[in-house]
Design a protein around this motif. Structure first.
Motif, PDB file in Angstrom:
ATOM      1  N   ALA A  75       0.832  -1.202   0.000  1.00  0.00           N
ATOM      2  CA  ALA A  75       0.000   0.000   0.000  1.00  0.00           C
ATOM      3  C   ALA A  75       0.870   1.256   0.000  1.00  0.00           C
ATOM      4  N   THR A  78       2.362   1.562  -3.533  1.00  0.00           N
ATOM      5  CA  THR A  78       1.439   1.974  -4.587  1.00  0.00           C
ATOM      6  C   THR A  78       0.736   3.301  -4.310  1.00  0.00           C
ATOM      7  N   ASN A  79       0.634   3.686  -3.043  1.00  0.00           N
ATOM      8  CA  ASN A  79      -0.069   4.923  -2.703  1.00  0.00           C
ATOM      9  C   ASN A  79       0.617   5.625  -1.528  1.00  0.00           C
ATOM     10  N   GLU A  81       2.472   8.609   0.849  1.00  0.00           N
ATOM     11  CA  GLU A  81       2.267  10.020   1.157  1.00  0.00           C
ATOM     12  C   GLU A  81       3.306  10.865   0.437  1.00  0.00           C
ATOM     13  N   SER A  95       5.390   6.697   4.013  1.00  0.00           N
ATOM     14  CA  SER A  95       4.145   7.133   4.644  1.00  0.00           C
ATOM     15  C   SER A  95       4.318   7.071   6.148  1.00  0.00           C
TER      16      SER A  95
END
Length: 182
Positions: A75, A78-79, A81, A95
């Motif tokens: 996560a 792929t996404n 911060e 993140s």
């Protein structure tokens, strides 16, 4: 976290960067006796995530210590911060997690994203590492942090100003539109 640990980490990253660019699924790490095998896993948006054995081992260590799962690492990959590119093509996705920062260095090769390692840094670890630097390195770090802070702050102010202008234009338009319809 010591300076030696950071130097070792950077050395591992450089070695992993060299092997990550290999087209083979098995390769030999410089200075290591065994080869790494890639663990492949697909994810939904078409980019294939490839775990090196080193990354999987690090993730398992962090899972035992802090409960960081493979899904959480993917996560962040792929996404994230924030993504910090380095000079050698490594992308460091990061993140916030609790009182720390989950960092996942990877390289993109074709339609694959190869996860090189997994690292979790708490604020205290970062501070302790910074205190291990020479005074000159600490001054340089402070300047880098100040510059990045000012850059981030300028971007935030510019976005706020643009939002204010957009709101002003909308308010002006709706007031003009109401007068015309009366």
């Amino acid at each position: 976290m010591s300076v030696e640990y950071l130097q070792s980490f950077l050395k591992d990253l450089k070695a992993l960067k060299q092997i990550a660019s290999s087209k083979n699924d098995n390769f030999l790490l410089p200075g290591k006796e065994r080869s790494l095998s890639l663990l492949k896993k697909s994810f939904s948006i078409g980019m294939e995530i490839v775990w090196t054995q080193h990354a999987e081992e690090r993730q398992q260590q962090w899972e035992q210590r802090l409960g960081i799962t493979q899904q959480e690492v993917e996560a962040v990959t792929t996404n994230p911060e924030q993504v910090i590119p380095d000079d050698e093509g490594i992308l460091i996705a990061q993140s916030r997690r609790g009182n720390g920062l989950l960092r996942v260095p990877s390289v993109e090769i074709g339609s694959t994203k190869r996860i090189l390692t997994v690292n979790m840094n708490s604020f205290n670890q970062v501070l302790e590492s910074a205190l291990q630097l020479t005074y000159g390195q600490q001054e340089m770090l402070i300047k880098i942090l100040q510059n990045r802070y000012h850059e981030s702050r300028r971007t935030e102010i510019a976005m706020d100003a643009q939002q204010t202008l957009d709101d002003s234009v909308r308010a002006s338009f709706s007031t003009t539109h109401l007068r015309m319809s009366s």
